[in-house]
Structure formats: C-alpha cells, structure tokens
Design a protein around this motif. Structure first.
Motif, PDB file in Angstrom:
ATOM      1  N   UNK A   1      -4.293   2.019  -1.392  1.00  0.00           N
ATOM      2  CA  UNK A   1      -4.057   2.515  -0.031  1.00  0.00           C
ATOM      3  C   UNK A   1      -2.598   2.637   0.368  1.00  0.00           C
ATOM      4  N   UNK A   2      -1.713   1.849  -0.224  1.00  0.00           N
ATOM      5  CA  UNK A   2      -0.290   1.925   0.126  1.00  0.00           C
ATOM      6  C   UNK A   2       0.522   2.711  -0.899  1.00  0.00           C
ATOM      7  N   UNK A   3      -0.154   3.364  -1.844  1.00  0.00           N
ATOM      8  CA  UNK A   3       0.537   4.164  -2.866  1.00  0.00           C
ATOM      9  C   UNK A   3       1.604   3.367  -3.599  1.00  0.00           C
ATOM     10  N   UNK A   4       1.244   2.138  -3.965  1.00  0.00           N
ATOM     11  CA  UNK A   4       2.201   1.284  -4.657  1.00  0.00           C
ATOM     12  C   UNK A   4       2.446   1.726  -6.097  1.00  0.00           C
TER      13      UNK A   4
ATOM     14  N   UNK B   1       0.786  -6.897  -3.384  1.00  0.00           N
ATOM     15  CA  UNK B   1       1.612  -7.681  -2.465  1.00  0.00           C
ATOM     16  C   UNK B   1       1.526  -7.228  -1.010  1.00  0.00           C
ATOM     17  N   UNK B   2       1.234  -5.961  -0.774  1.00  0.00           N
ATOM     18  CA  UNK B   2       1.155  -5.513   0.613  1.00  0.00           C
ATOM     19  C   UNK B   2      -0.041  -6.120   1.342  1.00  0.00           C
ATOM     20  N   UNK B   3      -0.987  -6.705   0.619  1.00  0.00           N
ATOM     21  CA  UNK B   3      -2.099  -7.397   1.273  1.00  0.00           C
ATOM     22  C   UNK B   3      -1.604  -8.566   2.124  1.00  0.00           C
TER      23      UNK B   3
ATOM     24  N   UNK C   1       9.051   0.962   5.677  1.00  0.00           N
ATOM     25  CA  UNK C   1       9.352  -0.343   5.108  1.00  0.00           C
ATOM     26  C   UNK C   1       8.135  -1.190   4.793  1.00  0.00           C
ATOM     27  N   UNK C   2       6.943  -0.648   5.024  1.00  0.00           N
ATOM     28  CA  UNK C   2       5.719  -1.411   4.773  1.00  0.00           C
ATOM     29  C   UNK C   2       5.626  -1.847   3.314  1.00  0.00           C
ATOM     30  N   UNK C   3       6.140  -1.008   2.418  1.00  0.00           N
ATOM     31  CA  UNK C   3       6.059  -1.304   0.981  1.00  0.00           C
ATOM     32  C   UNK C   3       7.348  -1.908   0.421  1.00  0.00           C
TER      33      UNK C   3
END
Length: 368
Positions: free
Chosen positions: A117-120, A267-269, A285-287
């Motif tokens: 979901x965060x395109x990590x 990690x964004x969890x 900056x979320x990621x």
C-alpha cells in the motif's frame, strides 16, 4: 540497524548493561559532538538484552535512549575469516510471501506489488540502484573500515582491505516468493531460511558467490516478523547471519556458506515510531523510514558482515546504532540525491571524524 544490533544497538551480552548504566552518567561530558546528544541510538535494553541475535537493531523512536557516543568502533577480528564486505556490496531484495500480491512494473522498471500500500518496493529498488552513482558520498563513510587488521584496532593502515564502494549501484536482484504466505510472526530461523532459499534462487550456491552479498528479507504489511510491531519488541529491523546459533528457532542450515541477511518488516506499519516523517513533512515523508531503517542495516552489514566479527564499539554498537534517530545538528538524518532520486538516510559513525574522536557523518570521501 537503527535499532541496533543486530547488536547494533543491541548489547551482545547482558553484562554490557552495566557498562551502559555507568556510561549514561558520563554521557553529557564525553559525547564527541554536543549536537549529537539529540541522537537516539539504542532500543529499550530489556528488549535487546534478551535477544542477542538482533544485531544492529533499529529501535523505535519511542524505545530509543540518547546516543552515548563514548568510544570509537574497533575491529572484532572477523568471523570465520570475514569481517567486512570487501568487494562492491550486492543487495538482493526478497519480497517474502503471497501477501505481497500480484507483481507488476513501474515506468522505471521497478517491481511493484498490489499488496504494497505504501509502494515501498520501488522506493527500496530506487535507493539501492542509486547508491554509488552521481558521486554519492554517504557510502564513503563506511569505506574507512577494513578487515585483516589486529583485533581491537580502531583504524586501518595503508594497504588494508577496505569496505567496498557500490560503484554503479548496489542492487543485485529482486525476487518475490509467493510460494506460501509469510508467517504471521516469523522466527529468526525462518527469516534466515528464506535468505538461504533466495541464495539458491539467484544461483549464489557457493561461499565465494555470497562473500559480498546481503539478502534483505522483506515481510508484507500486517505481519510481525520476530515480534515486530508488538508490545514486547520495540524495534524496526535488524541484521544477522545464518551461522548465528542464538537466532530464535536456531541457526538455519545453509549449503551455500554463511549468508548475511536482514529482517526488514513493513516499517510503515509502525508510522512515526519507525521513521515516518522523520525528515520530510506531509504525505511525501510517510515512507521516510523505509530507506532510513534499511540504510541503517545495509551500512551495518557491510561493516560487520557476520556479527560481531566486524566493527563495533565497546558496548556492542555498530556504525548505524551510534547515529540512529538524530534529528538536528551534526549527523542529522537528511535526504541524499542519487541518480534515481532523493532518499532520506541517517548518518553513520566515522572513527576519523573530529580529529579521531569520532562522530556521525552523512558524507565522506571514499577510502580504498
């Protein structure tokens, strides 16, 4: 790890806790650079001391304690003859589990996943493709370290075999393993076993082919590898190697020689606890934590490939641990510009900074 050790902020032995307690009292007077007192370099000790395999563990921002910075790194003498990554570092990204979803590709040729979901995934690929390009000097900090010197050495004489520079990029391969769902809470053994499986997939079937390699085992969102994102394990990531018998579940069997690997959760969890918006404000900056945390583990792996035969300080901190979560002043986390884009990273420890007193740096000339 930013949460560190991998004994990167984890203390290798419980006895080291005594040294830390004494060091806390002296920290204000002995930290090499005053600005670095704002750094947060270690995870909660009760969590770290009970898990010695979490080398270079990156603690959460809420579990961290002030960076002590009391002594320089010293060489550990090597593990089975291996101290640091001596050739150009090679990073293999392993997207573990069917939860990552359907694989696709973006306009830059990076693998994408519907369960990301965060395109990590493309962020990490871009970061590792870009290291060693456009005159990038963040990697230069790590090249001052070497192997083949006496145990306890704090510097490398001329002619030493130094940590390699990732000329032209560090990314060596990407593999999605959807053969089964990743465990809800994988053990260290299971994470290491996935790295072994990846080595076979990539054809790295000898110790020589894995000499300068690290496998980053990326668990999907919603999972808790080694207890990540639970009330008892306040960390963001850690690294180790397959020969470590202290791993939860035991050391995994590897027919390909010892392998360096990283436990890289989603990690964004954990939001700001693992670096969201640590450098950049707003949605962009979320990621932030994706490359801050993995950059921490990468830097520790190449300077301490099979922990703790490489470079650690007297309390077991690795180069990333000593500089984790610094938000201002010398060594503050910041964006670096690569040929593939701009990525936030933390600083790492440099023994030769400040006239040899040591300190945290984001840029350094390459040493060879």
């Amino acid at each position: 790890m930013i949460s560190d050790k991998s004994r990167t902020t984890m203390f290798p032995r419980a006895g080291r806790a005594l040294a830390v307690l004494g060091a806390v009292a002296l920290a204000a007077a002995l930290v090499p650079t005053a600005a670095q007192a704002s750094g947060l370099g270690a995870p909660d000790s009760s969590d770290v001391l009970s898990h010695p395999y979490r080398h270079g563990v990156v603690p959460t921002t809420t579990a961290a304690v002030p960076n002590l910075g009391l002594n320089n790194l010293r060489y550990g003498g090597g593990t089975s003859g291996v101290g640091v990554t001596t050739g150009a570092p090679k990073v293999y990204l392993v997207f573990w589990g069917s939860q990552w979803g359907t694989q696709g590709s973006d306009a830059k040729g990076n693998a994408t996943f519907t369960g990301d979901p965060q395109n990590t995934a493309p962020i990490l690929q871009g970061f590792f493709k870009g290291l060693g390009t456009s005159g990038e000097s963040w990697s230069g900090v790590m090249t001052q370290y070497c192997e083949g010197v006496a145990s306890g050495s704090t510097s490398c004489p001329s002619g030493s075999t130094h940590v390699g520079y990732p000329t032209g990029g560090a990314l060596a391969g990407v593999w999605a393993d959807p053969s089964a769902a990743a465990p809800a809470q994988a053990t260290g053994n299971q994470i290491g076993a996935e790295a072994v499986k990846a080595a076979g997939h990539f054809g790295n079937t000898t110790a020589a082919s894995n000499r300068n390699v690290q496998y980053v085992v990326l668990s999907p969102t919603g999972t808790h590898p080694d207890g990540f994102n639970t009330t008892t394990s306040q960390f963001c990531a850690w690294h180790d190697y397959t020969g470590d018998t202290s791993l939860s579940g035991g050391a995994p069997s590897s027919p390909y020689g010892a392998l360096a690997f990283t436990n890289e959760p989603y990690v964004t969890d954990m939001g700001s606890s693992c670096g969201s918006n640590f450098v950049n404000a707003g949605s962009g900056g979320v990621t932030d934590g994706v490359t801050i945390v993995e950059g921490h583990e990468y830097a520790e792996t190449i300077t301490d490939q099979f922990p703790a035969g490489g470079w650690t300080d007297l309390t077991g901190y690795e180069n990333g641990d000593k500089c984790a979560w610094i938000s201002s002043g010398q060594g503050a986390s910041q964006n670096i510009t690569l040929s593939t884009g701009s990525y936030p990273v933390q600083s790492t420890w440099a023994n030769d900074f400040n006239g040899g007193q040591g300190g945290c740096e984001v840029t350094h000339p390459t040493v060879s």
